[in-house]
Design an enzyme around this catalytic site. Structure first.
Site, short mmCIF file in Angstrom:
data_model
loop_
_atom_site.label_atom_id
_atom_site.label_comp_id
_atom_site.label_asym_id
_atom_site.label_seq_id
_atom_site.Cartn_x
_atom_site.Cartn_y
_atom_site.Cartn_z
N GLY A 45 0.85 -1.18 0.00
CA GLY A 45 0.00 0.00 0.00
C GLY A 45 0.88 1.23 0.00
CD GLN A 50 3.40 5.92 2.71
OE1 GLN A 50 2.45 5.36 2.21
NE2 GLN A 50 4.40 5.27 3.29
CB CYS A 95 5.19 2.64 7.55
SG CYS A 95 4.68 4.10 6.63
CG LEU A 96 6.71 1.32 1.54
CD1 LEU A 96 6.14 1.59 0.16
CD2 LEU A 96 7.84 0.31 1.47
CG HIS A 137 -0.60 1.43 7.27
ND1 HIS A 137 0.31 1.00 8.22
CD2 HIS A 137 0.09 2.28 6.47
CE1 HIS A 137 1.48 1.58 8.01
NE2 HIS A 137 1.38 2.35 6.94
CD GLU A 138 -1.07 2.53 2.68
OE1 GLU A 138 -0.62 3.69 2.63
OE2 GLU A 138 -0.35 1.56 3.00
CG HIS A 141 0.15 6.97 5.43
ND1 HIS A 141 1.25 7.55 6.02
CD2 HIS A 141 0.45 5.67 5.27
CE1 HIS A 141 2.17 6.62 6.21
NE2 HIS A 141 1.71 5.46 5.78
CO CO Z 1 2.63 3.62 5.80
#
Ligand code: CO
Length: 172
Positions: A45, A50, A95-96, A137-138, A141
């Protein structure tokens, strides 16, 4: 479109995103670029903040379970969670934008989500398990929330040094 990952400490990750009002080719191209970036980074995701874009857009792999990483990706524009189940479950997330840090997060098991596709058409879906987790999660963000915000105060203080290190990636 060359998208660059933004890391913990960058203010864009804490901003509330703007709703999308214009559904044009540029939005479609952005969705495609987000999907490419997600796969390039081995993610399941990715949310627009991000990659430094404060817009209410995210992408996610529509996985049935943790192994199902080959499932189709979806672009969600202006997603909102309409309902959350009372049943919750705990799983370790990453998380990226916070590389190298993992931690357990408790989340509702099933959610109902309303979103628009890149043509502006509205859809409602019910997601459960892994897919519901990724979407939560997304969407977090998009509201400036990160998975580490769910950590206990004790755990938060333990990761302070690591977070400082990660924030340096923004200057690389
Ligand atoms: Co994340």
């Amino acid at each position: 479109m060359d998208l660059k990952l933004h890391y913990y400490g960058h203010p864009v990750l804490r901003q509330r995103t703007q709703r999308v009002e214009v559904f044009d080719d540029e939005l479609k191209a952005f969705g495609e670029a987000m999907i490419s970036k997600m796969y390039e980074a081995n993610g399941i995701g990715l949310a627009a903040p991000q990659v430094g874009v404060s817009m209410r857009v995210c992408v996610a792999v529509q996985m049935q379970d943790q192994e199902d990483t080959g499932a189709e990706p979806l672009v969600l524009v202006n997603p909102e969670i309409l309902e959350r189940s009372k049943d919750t479950w705990v799983l370790e997330e990453g998380c990226l934008s916070i590389p190298g840090l993992l931690g357990d997060v408790q989340r509702p098991e099933t959610i109902r989500v309303r979103y628009q596709d890149t043509s502006g058409e509205t859809h409602e879906i019910e997601a459960t398990g892994m897919y519901a987790r990724v979407l939560q999660h997304e969407i977090d963000h998009l509201d400036g929330r990160l998975f580490i915000d769910y950590f206990s105060i004790a755990r938060k203080s333990l990761i302070k040094g690591k977070l400082r290190e990660i924030s340096q990636l923004n200057n690389a």
